[in-house]
Motif scaffolding. Structure first.
Motif, PDB file in Angstrom:
ATOM      1  N   ALA A   1       0.464   4.545  -5.863  1.00 49.54           N
ATOM      2  CA  ALA A   1       0.106   6.395  -6.157  1.00 49.54           C
ATOM      3  C   ALA A   1      -2.024   5.933  -6.263  1.00 49.54           C
ATOM      4  CB  ALA A   1       0.321   6.938  -7.301  1.00 49.54           C
TER       5      ALA A   1
ATOM      6  N   GLU B   1       1.050  -0.428   8.355  1.00 50.51           N
ATOM      7  CA  GLU B   1       2.009   0.849   8.317  1.00 50.51           C
ATOM      8  C   GLU B   1       1.835   1.886   7.307  1.00 50.51           C
ATOM      9  OE1 GLU B   1       3.777   1.901  11.026  1.00 50.51           O
ATOM     10  OE2 GLU B   1       3.505  -0.651  11.983  1.00 50.51           O
ATOM     11  N   LYS B   2       2.002   3.348   8.006  1.00 53.56           N
ATOM     12  CA  LYS B   2       1.859   4.254   6.483  1.00 53.56           C
ATOM     13  C   LYS B   2       3.674   4.599   7.001  1.00 53.56           C
ATOM     14  CE  LYS B   2      -3.175   5.936   6.892  1.00 53.56           C
ATOM     15  NZ  LYS B   2      -3.528   6.835   7.209  1.00 53.56           N
ATOM     16  N   VAL B   3       4.118   4.968   5.152  1.00 57.37           N
ATOM     17  CA  VAL B   3       5.789   5.369   5.123  1.00 57.37           C
ATOM     18  C   VAL B   3       5.300   5.870   3.686  1.00 57.37           C
ATOM     19  CG1 VAL B   3       8.196   4.612   4.973  1.00 57.37           C
ATOM     20  CG2 VAL B   3       6.384   2.958   6.359  1.00 57.37           C
ATOM     21  N   SER B   4       6.026   6.956   4.105  1.00 58.94           N
ATOM     22  CA  SER B   4       6.217   8.406   2.700  1.00 58.94           C
ATOM     23  C   SER B   4       7.578   7.603   2.211  1.00 58.94           C
ATOM     24  CB  SER B   4       6.210   8.964   3.733  1.00 58.94           C
ATOM     25  OG  SER B   4       6.220  10.328   2.027  1.00 58.94           O
ATOM     26  N   ILE B   5       6.723   7.338   1.171  1.00 64.51           N
ATOM     27  CA  ILE B   5       8.477   6.946   0.068  1.00 64.51           C
ATOM     28  C   ILE B   5       8.326   7.695  -1.162  1.00 64.51           C
ATOM     29  CG2 ILE B   5       9.286   4.860  -1.477  1.00 64.51           C
ATOM     30  CD1 ILE B   5       8.821   3.775   1.108  1.00 64.51           C
ATOM     31  N   PRO B   6       8.857   8.983  -0.610  1.00 62.87           N
ATOM     32  CA  PRO B   6       9.666  10.499  -1.474  1.00 62.87           C
ATOM     33  C   PRO B   6       9.655  10.187  -2.537  1.00 62.87           C
ATOM     34  CG  PRO B   6      10.852   9.881   0.359  1.00 62.87           C
ATOM     35  CD  PRO B   6      10.461   8.899   0.484  1.00 62.87           C
TER      36      PRO B   6
ATOM     37  N   HIS C   1       0.859  -1.122   0.223  1.00 64.32           N
ATOM     38  CA  HIS C   1      -0.178  -0.037  -0.120  1.00 64.32           C
ATOM     39  C   HIS C   1       0.616   1.143  -0.380  1.00 64.32           C
ATOM     40  CE1 HIS C   1       1.038  -1.358   3.611  1.00 64.32           C
ATOM     41  NE2 HIS C   1       0.707  -0.376   5.055  1.00 64.32           N
ATOM     42  N   ASN C   2       1.572   1.671   0.939  1.00 60.12           N
ATOM     43  CA  ASN C   2       2.803   2.301   0.174  1.00 60.12           C
ATOM     44  C   ASN C   2       3.740   1.863  -0.957  1.00 60.12           C
ATOM     45  OD1 ASN C   2       2.487   3.122   3.358  1.00 60.12           O
ATOM     46  ND2 ASN C   2       3.090   1.631   4.021  1.00 60.12           N
TER      47      ASN C   2
ATOM     48  N   MET D   1       8.514   2.574  -7.610  1.00 66.61           N
ATOM     49  CA  MET D   1       8.245   3.485  -6.148  1.00 66.61           C
ATOM     50  C   MET D   1       9.674   2.282  -5.112  1.00 66.61           C
ATOM     51  SD  MET D   1       5.150   4.593  -4.871  1.00 66.61           S
ATOM     52  CE  MET D   1       5.373   5.249  -4.017  1.00 66.61           C
TER      53      MET D   1
ATOM     54  N   ALA E   1       7.838  -0.363   6.079  1.00 63.68           N
ATOM     55  CA  ALA E   1       6.812  -0.279   4.854  1.00 63.68           C
ATOM     56  C   ALA E   1       6.344  -1.263   3.967  1.00 63.68           C
ATOM     57  CB  ALA E   1       7.446   1.001   3.830  1.00 63.68           C
TER      58      ALA E   1
END
Length: 262
Positions: free
Chosen positions: A166, A241-246, A162-163, A215, A236
């Motif tokens: 898009a 768990e919510k983790v930003s992959i920038p 999920h992380n 990603m 992630a």
């Protein structure tokens, strides 16, 4: 226009996606599907057909071996070799039909495409030769390739991705199984204008979400730069768990290498 008959074929295709806005037809954009439709209308004027792609590749993404389902009002069985040749004579040089065959009964190419294999070609350090741009992404600066190799193994197996997508929609199946995810030196696609050392990420699985491979590659590049700990990538991939992959890796290095149909 309603089809008088429905004859279904599987068309295997390869293309260089660098100058296209992806596979799917879009108003005002040059796409692979749009170019195929335009060519079909030219070689079979007045005929009705429908196209269903097995994968909707993004802008600038290429394919070594992809399939689409062609539903035609005409029975083309006896003229498939001539039909293939005529298509290739009229398609642009960056799109080529590999083979065409009759589809099995009940085929739904969107649901029945399995074991997709993607490859991402890349280098790092000083910039690539300009001719490399359609095939090979350069990441400036240093990368710890050994760490990236080790980290890529975290993606293998069943995980929650999920992380790594898009525009995630509610109810989307995010648990996916990655059968293979490895970084090696590239010996598959070569040219005398490629840098002396360049690499590929090879990923194999039954299905991927939008931007998932890019990603994953982006996370590995961040790890290779020391900007994302492998432990964060592991986190992630866990449910909830919510983790930003920038960082989303550029699309031009990504190729759909192969796929299988049920």
């Amino acid at each position: 226009m309603q089809m008088r008959g429905k004859y279904t074929y599987v068309v295997w295709i390869q293309y260089l996606g660098f100058r296209y806005s992806g596979w799917q037809r879009q108003p005002g954009q040059k796409t692979i599907e749009g170019m195929i439709r335009k060519t079909l209308k030219y070689v079979r004027p007045g005929k009705t057909f429908k196209i269903l792609g097995a994968s909707r590749t993004d802008a600038k993404v290429s394919a070594f071996n992809m399939a689409f389902q062609l539903i035609s009002e005409d029975d083309l069985k006896e003229e498939l070799p001539d039909f293939l040749e005529e298509l290739n004579e009229n398609l642009p040089p960056d799109i080529r039909i590999l083979k065409i065959h009759e589809a099995r009964d009940g085929l739904n190419i969107i649901k029945d495409a399995r074991k997709k294999e993607y490859v991402y070609f890349f280098s790092y350090g000083s910039g690539n030769h300009p001719f490399s741009a359609p095939f090979l992404v350069n990441f400036p600066g240093e990368l710890d390739i050994d760490l990236m190799r080790e980290t890529s193994l975290l993606f293998e197996g069943e995980h929650h991705f999920h992380n790594f997508t898009a525009r995630l929609k509610e109810g989307k199946q995010v648990r996916r199984k990655v059968l293979h995810c490895r970084i090696t030196e590239n010996r598959e696609l070569t040219a005398n204008f490629f840098p002396e050392k360049h690499y590929k990420l090879l990923v194999r699985g039954d299905g991927f979400m939008r931007y998932q491979i890019r990603m994953m590659m982006g996370a590995l590049v961040l790890a290779g730069r020391g900007k994302l700990e492998p432990a964060i990538i592991k986190k992630a991939l866990q449910e909830g768990e919510k983790v930003s992959i920038p960082f989303i890796a550029p699309s031009s290095g990504l190729f759909l290498k192969n796929m299988e149909l049920l």
